[in-house]
Design an enzyme around this catalytic site. Sequence first.
Site, short mmCIF file in Angstrom:
data_model
loop_
_atom_site.label_atom_id
_atom_site.label_comp_id
_atom_site.label_asym_id
_atom_site.label_seq_id
_atom_site.Cartn_x
_atom_site.Cartn_y
_atom_site.Cartn_z
N GLY A 39 31.66 40.28 17.35
CA GLY A 39 31.42 38.84 17.19
C GLY A 39 30.75 38.25 18.41
N VAL A 40 31.58 37.72 19.35
CA VAL A 40 31.04 37.13 20.58
C VAL A 40 31.36 38.04 21.79
CG1 VAL A 40 31.01 35.12 22.09
CG2 VAL A 40 31.30 34.81 19.63
N ASP A 100 41.27 36.75 16.69
CA ASP A 100 42.73 36.89 16.85
C ASP A 100 43.43 36.93 15.49
OD1 ASP A 100 42.98 37.02 19.78
OD2 ASP A 100 42.02 35.07 19.67
N HIS A 124 42.68 39.29 25.02
CA HIS A 124 43.50 38.10 24.91
C HIS A 124 44.94 38.58 24.73
CE1 HIS A 124 44.10 33.93 24.47
NE2 HIS A 124 43.66 33.70 23.26
N ASP A 208 45.19 30.35 28.59
CA ASP A 208 43.90 30.33 27.87
C ASP A 208 43.93 29.32 26.72
OD1 ASP A 208 41.28 32.15 27.72
OD2 ASP A 208 41.92 31.69 25.68
N GLU A 244 24.94 8.16 30.42
CA GLU A 244 26.06 7.85 31.33
C GLU A 244 27.32 8.66 31.01
OE1 GLU A 244 26.29 6.43 34.12
OE2 GLU A 244 24.32 5.46 34.19
N SER A 270 27.64 7.32 45.33
CA SER A 270 27.70 6.09 46.13
C SER A 270 29.16 5.77 46.50
CB SER A 270 27.12 4.93 45.33
OG SER A 270 27.95 4.67 44.20
#
Length: 346
Positions: A39-40, A100, A124, A208, A244, A270
Amino acid sequence: MATINFGGVDETVITRDEFPLSKAREVLKDEVIAVIGYGVQGPGQALNMRDNGFNVIVGQRKDSSSWEKAKSDGFIEGETLFPIEEAVERGTIICNLLSDAGQIAVWPTIKERLKPGKTLYFSHGFGITFKEHTNIVPPANVDVILVAPKGSGTSLRRLFLAGGGLNSSFAVFQDASGKAFEKAIAMGIGVGSGYLFETDFKKEVYSDLTGERGVLMGALAGIIEAQYQVLRERGHSPSEAFNETVEELTQSLVPLVGENGMDWMYANCSVTAQRGALDWKGKFKDATLPVLNQLYDSVASGKEAERTIQRGSTPGYRQDLEEELKEIRESELWQTGAVVRKLRSK
Ligand SMILES: NC(=O)C1=CN([C@@H]2O[C@H](COP(=O)(O)OP(=O)(O)OC[C@H]3O[C@@H](n4cnc5c(N)ncnc54)[C@H](O)[C@@H]3O)[C@@H](O)[C@H]2O)C=CC1
Ligand SMILES: CC(=O)[C@](C)(O)C(=O)O
Ligand SMILES: [Mg+2]
Ligand SMILES: [Mg+2]
């Protein structure tokens, strides 16, 4: 092992200087490392280990998109790419890099093939720690180790290709061979870690789950939405509210925090900003402390695990997640973000 003092507390850390890649190769020279799940984390770790000279095979459900991805990454069907059962048979170190929730369904397949002397590896502490929910209880005659890169598999691969490394935590849950500690460190170096921090499975998963639900992902997205909403409701334009809230955060201020700490970022703003931020910091801390304690309790009680498993085991879980991500993507906030990102000068 180096002893490093972190803000007054001594901890042991493994560095690549004392445990170089050559030593990791020596420790794992006879191992067949089977990466289960692509997967990842799977691709990041498998490709880094392959490039580091380890004997890596991939196990994945056939005819899935991840199977095709493994092929396009150069894993060859029948040589280095196999269905899950076969990869587990062939592997001596079984890297359980399924999701998982997915690990639960596949556990019986893995367990049956965990011959004495093999090593079971996780990224994990989830499956082992929440065993009441996962039923993942390894036999006593295998080593059980963990290397958890502290970041996305995508970053693990990118940093490796750039010559760096992502820091990882590592742990030994079960040392049947007497060599589990050495193997865990060698795997940590092999997958492309920079520094390796020792932990245990429970601490890894508690921290985690808290981190990703909290500051890293959940709180980050939530506080951004809240501030954007306030600015918009008070008559500010989308671009002003976005700039912002997000653009300045990611492009200017967080990189300064990463470079040299919070006070350094403050010192480069600042005195007006510093005064105001110092005054308001406490209010934000007070407002979020109860939520973070509630979150940690939910993690420690197993509730977060239960929900992860329940939601991650339903057939349409990927589509459901994609729907929720789509809602974020299509919100005014993040649509504004897509336009603002195009306006970055190179
Ligand atoms: N995503 C990340 O970058 C990180 C993940 N981890 C951990 O690494 C492990 C792997 O995570 P990811 O790579 O995110 O997983 P993922 O969600 O990308 O899933 C990995 C693979 O599992 C397969 N899979 C899922 N359910 C299955 C089932 N029932 N049967 C067969 N295959 C199934 C999927 O097809 C996929 O190829 C997890 O323990 C995760 O907590 C740790 C650090 C970061
Ligand atoms: C990338 C990472 O380390 C996370 C956020 O904990 C995860 O993907 O589970
Ligand atoms: Mg993590
Ligand atoms: Mg995580």
